[in-house]
Design a protein around this motif. Sequence first.
Motif, PDB file in Angstrom:
ATOM      1  N   MET A 147       0.937  -1.482  -0.029  1.00  0.00           N
ATOM      2  CA  MET A 147      -0.274   0.017  -0.228  1.00  0.00           C
ATOM      3  C   MET A 147       0.646   1.054   0.075  1.00  0.00           C
ATOM      4  SD  MET A 147      -2.722   0.974   2.954  1.00  0.00           S
ATOM      5  CE  MET A 147      -3.210  -0.703   3.261  1.00  0.00           C
ATOM      6  N   ALA A 148       2.001   1.498   0.783  1.00  0.00           N
ATOM      7  CA  ALA A 148       2.876   2.487   1.060  1.00  0.00           C
ATOM      8  C   ALA A 148       3.493   2.713  -0.452  1.00  0.00           C
ATOM      9  CB  ALA A 148       3.907   2.112   2.075  1.00  0.00           C
ATOM     10  N   ILE A 149       3.819   1.549  -0.963  1.00  0.00           N
ATOM     11  CA  ILE A 149       4.608   1.742  -2.520  1.00  0.00           C
ATOM     12  C   ILE A 149       3.478   2.196  -3.399  1.00  0.00           C
ATOM     13  CG2 ILE A 149       5.517   0.648  -4.378  1.00  0.00           C
ATOM     14  CD1 ILE A 149       6.737  -1.301  -2.160  1.00  0.00           C
ATOM     15  N   GLY A 150       2.457   2.035  -3.570  1.00  0.00           N
ATOM     16  CA  GLY A 150       1.461   2.416  -4.328  1.00  0.00           C
ATOM     17  C   GLY A 150       1.100   3.954  -4.003  1.00  0.00           C
ATOM     18  N   LEU A 151       1.121   4.246  -2.787  1.00  0.00           N
ATOM     19  CA  LEU A 151       0.732   5.613  -2.164  1.00  0.00           C
ATOM     20  C   LEU A 151       1.837   6.554  -2.625  1.00  0.00           C
ATOM     21  CD1 LEU A 151      -0.836   5.454   1.267  1.00  0.00           C
ATOM     22  CD2 LEU A 151      -2.142   5.789  -0.965  1.00  0.00           C
ATOM     23  N   PHE A 152       3.280   6.292  -2.423  1.00  0.00           N
ATOM     24  CA  PHE A 152       4.318   6.907  -2.825  1.00  0.00           C
ATOM     25  C   PHE A 152       4.393   7.012  -4.562  1.00  0.00           C
ATOM     26  CE2 PHE A 152       6.609   5.348   0.954  1.00  0.00           C
ATOM     27  CZ  PHE A 152       6.714   6.468   1.448  1.00  0.00           C
ATOM     28  N   ALA A 153       3.972   5.893  -5.185  1.00  0.00           N
ATOM     29  CA  ALA A 153       3.603   6.403  -6.861  1.00  0.00           C
ATOM     30  C   ALA A 153       2.788   7.463  -7.161  1.00  0.00           C
ATOM     31  CB  ALA A 153       3.438   4.679  -7.094  1.00  0.00           C
ATOM     32  N   ILE A 154       1.621   7.349  -6.490  1.00  0.00           N
ATOM     33  CA  ILE A 154       0.562   8.617  -6.653  1.00  0.00           C
ATOM     34  C   ILE A 154       1.050   9.601  -6.331  1.00  0.00           C
ATOM     35  CG2 ILE A 154      -1.747   9.147  -5.834  1.00  0.00           C
ATOM     36  CD1 ILE A 154      -2.672   6.354  -5.402  1.00  0.00           C
ATOM     37  N   MET A 155       1.880   9.782  -5.153  1.00  0.00           N
ATOM     38  CA  MET A 155       2.401  11.056  -4.746  1.00  0.00           C
ATOM     39  C   MET A 155       3.561  11.685  -5.961  1.00  0.00           C
ATOM     40  SD  MET A 155       5.011  11.698  -1.570  1.00  0.00           S
ATOM     41  CE  MET A 155       6.646  10.738  -2.708  1.00  0.00           C
ATOM     42  N   ASN A 156       4.051  10.403  -6.637  1.00  0.00           N
ATOM     43  CA  ASN A 156       5.178  10.855  -7.347  1.00  0.00           C
ATOM     44  C   ASN A 156       4.266  11.415  -8.754  1.00  0.00           C
ATOM     45  OD1 ASN A 156       7.961   9.434  -9.099  1.00  0.00           O
ATOM     46  ND2 ASN A 156       7.948  11.180  -7.829  1.00  0.00           N
ATOM     47  N   TRP A 157       3.523  10.616  -9.109  1.00  0.00           N
ATOM     48  CA  TRP A 157       2.889  10.857 -10.693  1.00  0.00           C
ATOM     49  C   TRP A 157       1.803  11.800 -10.494  1.00  0.00           C
ATOM     50  CZ3 TRP A 157       3.646   4.751 -10.819  1.00  0.00           C
ATOM     51  CH2 TRP A 157       4.790   4.556 -11.276  1.00  0.00           C
ATOM     52  N   LEU A 158       1.005  11.544  -9.728  1.00  0.00           N
ATOM     53  CA  LEU A 158      -0.202  12.292  -9.835  1.00  0.00           C
ATOM     54  C   LEU A 158       0.038  13.831  -9.063  1.00  0.00           C
ATOM     55  CD1 LEU A 158      -3.255  12.152 -10.474  1.00  0.00           C
ATOM     56  CD2 LEU A 158      -3.758  11.519  -8.197  1.00  0.00           C
ATOM     57  N   PHE A 159       0.627  13.907  -7.973  1.00  0.00           N
ATOM     58  CA  PHE A 159       0.807  15.081  -7.459  1.00  0.00           C
ATOM     59  C   PHE A 159       2.273  15.589  -7.695  1.00  0.00           C
ATOM     60  CE2 PHE A 159      -2.452  13.054  -4.715  1.00  0.00           C
ATOM     61  CZ  PHE A 159      -3.336  14.105  -4.678  1.00  0.00           C
ATOM     62  N   LYS A 160       2.986  14.981  -8.564  1.00  0.00           N
ATOM     63  CA  LYS A 160       4.125  15.594  -9.218  1.00  0.00           C
ATOM     64  C   LYS A 160       5.128  15.907  -8.056  1.00  0.00           C
ATOM     65  CE  LYS A 160       2.820  15.616 -13.572  1.00  0.00           C
ATOM     66  NZ  LYS A 160       2.286  14.226 -13.616  1.00  0.00           N
ATOM     67  N   VAL A 161       5.234  15.082  -6.766  1.00  0.00           N
ATOM     68  CA  VAL A 161       6.089  15.383  -5.774  1.00  0.00           C
ATOM     69  C   VAL A 161       7.261  14.491  -5.908  1.00  0.00           C
ATOM     70  CG1 VAL A 161       6.465  15.467  -3.415  1.00  0.00           C
ATOM     71  CG2 VAL A 161       4.192  15.882  -4.128  1.00  0.00           C
ATOM     72  N   PRO A 162       8.464  15.235  -6.282  1.00  0.00           N
ATOM     73  CA  PRO A 162       9.607  14.508  -6.395  1.00  0.00           C
ATOM     74  C   PRO A 162      10.220  13.863  -5.372  1.00  0.00           C
ATOM     75  CG  PRO A 162      10.271  16.870  -6.658  1.00  0.00           C
ATOM     76  CD  PRO A 162       8.733  16.464  -6.322  1.00  0.00           C
ATOM     77  N   ILE A 163      10.667  12.697  -5.476  1.00  0.00           N
ATOM     78  CA  ILE A 163      11.391  11.904  -4.106  1.00  0.00           C
ATOM     79  C   ILE A 163      12.893  12.514  -4.328  1.00  0.00           C
ATOM     80  CG2 ILE A 163      12.159   9.850  -2.958  1.00  0.00           C
ATOM     81  CD1 ILE A 163       9.526   8.813  -4.116  1.00  0.00           C
ATOM     82  N   ALA A 164      13.627  13.331  -3.405  1.00  0.00           N
ATOM     83  CA  ALA A 164      14.735  13.904  -3.526  1.00  0.00           C
ATOM     84  C   ALA A 164      15.716  12.895  -3.045  1.00  0.00           C
ATOM     85  CB  ALA A 164      14.995  15.349  -3.034  1.00  0.00           C
ATOM     86  N   GLY A 165      15.609  12.171  -1.964  1.00  0.00           N
ATOM     87  CA  GLY A 165      16.528  11.079  -1.191  1.00  0.00           C
ATOM     88  C   GLY A 165      16.366   9.849  -1.659  1.00  0.00           C
ATOM     89  N   SER A 166      17.048   9.152  -0.697  1.00  0.00           N
ATOM     90  CA  SER A 166      17.242   7.512  -1.188  1.00  0.00           C
ATOM     91  C   SER A 166      15.762   6.911  -0.900  1.00  0.00           C
ATOM     92  CB  SER A 166      18.280   6.771  -0.343  1.00  0.00           C
ATOM     93  OG  SER A 166      17.916   5.656   0.175  1.00  0.00           O
ATOM     94  N   ILE A 167      15.540   5.969  -2.037  1.00  0.00           N
ATOM     95  CA  ILE A 167      14.336   5.429  -2.009  1.00  0.00           C
ATOM     96  C   ILE A 167      14.345   4.195  -0.792  1.00  0.00           C
ATOM     97  CG2 ILE A 167      12.801   3.773  -3.363  1.00  0.00           C
ATOM     98  CD1 ILE A 167      12.880   5.810  -5.420  1.00  0.00           C
ATOM     99  N   THR A 168      15.718   3.415  -0.884  1.00  0.00           N
ATOM    100  CA  THR A 168      15.852   2.408  -0.145  1.00  0.00           C
ATOM    101  C   THR A 168      15.546   3.112   1.534  1.00  0.00           C
ATOM    102  OG1 THR A 168      17.796   1.869  -1.424  1.00  0.00           O
ATOM    103  CG2 THR A 168      17.510   0.493   0.714  1.00  0.00           C
ATOM    104  N   ALA A 169      16.118   4.292   1.911  1.00  0.00           N
ATOM    105  CA  ALA A 169      15.914   4.812   3.091  1.00  0.00           C
ATOM    106  C   ALA A 169      14.278   5.059   3.423  1.00  0.00           C
ATOM    107  CB  ALA A 169      16.759   5.991   3.336  1.00  0.00           C
ATOM    108  N   LEU A 170      13.834   5.443   2.249  1.00  0.00           N
ATOM    109  CA  LEU A 170      12.245   5.692   2.176  1.00  0.00           C
ATOM    110  C   LEU A 170      11.620   4.339   2.913  1.00  0.00           C
ATOM    111  CD1 LEU A 170      10.210   8.097   1.811  1.00  0.00           C
ATOM    112  CD2 LEU A 170      10.195   7.171  -0.529  1.00  0.00           C
ATOM    113  N   LEU A 171      11.697   3.558   2.202  1.00  0.00           N
ATOM    114  CA  LEU A 171      11.065   2.156   2.273  1.00  0.00           C
ATOM    115  C   LEU A 171      11.670   1.482   3.670  1.00  0.00           C
ATOM    116  CD1 LEU A 171      10.795   0.589  -1.303  1.00  0.00           C
ATOM    117  CD2 LEU A 171       9.317   1.895   0.072  1.00  0.00           C
ATOM    118  N   THR A 172      12.752   1.799   3.847  1.00  0.00           N
ATOM    119  CA  THR A 172      13.147   1.281   5.305  1.00  0.00           C
ATOM    120  C   THR A 172      12.299   2.076   6.686  1.00  0.00           C
ATOM    121  OG1 THR A 172      15.013   0.975   4.254  1.00  0.00           O
ATOM    122  CG2 THR A 172      15.108   0.346   6.811  1.00  0.00           C
TER     123      THR A 172
END
Lengths: 373, 317
Positions: A238-263
């Motif tokens: 679910m979290a991965i899905g929400l991050f994807a929506i954030m990135n694509w729909l709301f155009k919020v870029p992920i500036a940092g490390s994705i590994t850190a984000l998921l951890t």
Amino acid sequence: MKPPFRGFTAILYKEFIVVLRDPLTLFFMLFPPIVEMIAFGYALDNDVKHMPLVVLDQDRTQESRLMVHRLENTQTFRVVGEAYSLNEIASVLRQGKAYAGLQIPPNFTRDLRAGRTAHVQIIIDGSSSTIALQALNTALGVTFRDSVELLLTESGRRLPPVELRPQVLYNPAMRSPNFFVPGVIGVVLQIATTFATAMSLVRERERGTLEQLLVSPLSRWGLMLGKLFPYLCIGMSMAIGLFAIMNWLFKVPIAGSITALLTGTLIYVFALLSLGLLVSTRAQNQMQALQMSMVMILPSVFFSGFIFPRETMPWIFYAIGSVLPTTYFISLLRGIILRGAYFPEYWHNMLILAIMGAILFALCVFRFRRKLA
Amino acid sequence: MPDVVIECQNLTKRFGHFTAVDHVTFSVSKGSIFGLLGPNGSGKSTIIRMLCGILEPTEGSARVAGVDVVKNADDLKGKIGYMSQKFSLYDELTVSENLQFYGRLYGLTGARLAERRGALIALTHLEPYLDRRAALLSGGWRQRLAMACALLHEPPVLFLDEPTAGIDPVARRELWDLLFEFSSRGITLFVTTHYMDEAERCSHVGYIYMSKLIVCGVPDDLRNLPEVNPSGTRRIEITCEHVTVGLQAVRRLPGVRSATVFGQSIHLLADANVPDDAFRQTLAAAGIRNPDIRPIAPSLEDVFVTLTAHQERLAPA
């Protein structure tokens, strides 16, 4: 002799089947968070654009029309109509049809040309402070810039005496989704995951299957981990899905490390699922579990810094915020997603979440009674 | 006694001021079918739960399969099977998956699990339903599955809390056939029920009333108890037409202590000096001819009814 996780694989096996076999439950677990995320994401937008404006132009010259155009060009205002008296402006504001009214008095151009101070009046509906503030700032900015330009041409200087060069880091366009959407993910994840585990043990208690588990050699650690693990998988998807929506729909870029984000997300989801389990060790029925989870969720919405900055809160609310996992997760998310923070800059948030998760999980293991009351 | 599998001494459970189980003492020997009878709310389930180690007794002690249920509840768990009153399997899982789950829960794996599963499927005839969800099974088949799940780990003792409640008579009989089958394999069965006919099938019965164990023993011994057969009385069965009319008539006869309708006949307890002819005359006066009168042994129902009345006289509620 007795492994501490006796029965873990059995519970895991059963939970996965139960969760996956019931597509309706799965749907109601996954679907609302996505809807909530999209709804929250759009609703929580501070960028006020195209505010309806009524104009009372009593001057009716090229200059007065230019004034109106300049306000419209800021994108903040949109002229929705013309008024013929101040009373009419007041009435339109009262009806909520416009947020602001602009009055350009009859002698505007005459005063301007004569070198006297020309007056313009903006009447703002102050009932929403955010909107009023933005309207005021935009109107002030426009008139101030006009005045400076005029003074420059009169004095013969080419450049203003002082000029501010702003540099806005991390969210240069100052879009509010960048601020709100990561917080929305924190809150939405909490709602979905806490409810999921809060219900699971209570349902077994209600159905009588818990009694059957109690007479078996199943250990408390085995039961709790077996209950938690499938939801950890679902929570992470679910979290991965929400991050994807954030990135694509709301155009919020992920500036940092994705590994850190998921951890960080994994640790957070673990803590929340443990919280849900803790609820289900205490609640006697699903209704109680629902109410108890709500009690845990509401403070996270208000005191976690999700919408309102925590620093301005009275100490008691600040203190409540300090014990909520969501507070640290949102802070962690904003660090990694927006500011591209590195490990030394966010590790404390992760550590606190991990400690909270460990304490909550240990609590539900020790509070769970292997006897009937 | 090496072959005592369940024994409890003064087992007591209080919930606040309410005493659910009041100083109950009995023992069950290996291989027997022990039936615990009593009305709803008399404390049967509470006793079972204490014997299974999931409810702490307030007082007293109990040992099951050689394990102290209070001190070593953990050691007990692998040695007993338990079927609770509520259907306690997972509706979402199929028959096969339920077996798999309970097997794993008790630590069975691989070949051992496959072997036990196979044996129990054969014994309970669940083969045709393996892929059916538990939710879609009828009452009798659900109970079969529950029994199979409870016996996967080969416990020497199986506790069944009202296993036949709400099941049709055919399924009920088949279930009992299955219980005899288990019993013949040396499993000790502890069954609660409120059906009198089921009590008759048990090798030992206990009757619990108002939280107290009123009587306990082999059914035939209970039938011969002096409280049940007061000296100078006899029990007879009168088979005749219009039994309800007949019942009213014989009840008025002096020397008749109690009378009740039992199917197409009247069971009664009367003073031994009331001759058969007295009954014939009374019935004839009521318009009933040619009654068939014969002496009978008391049924377990008679035993429990008499003992309950006896108990109430001793300690009025």
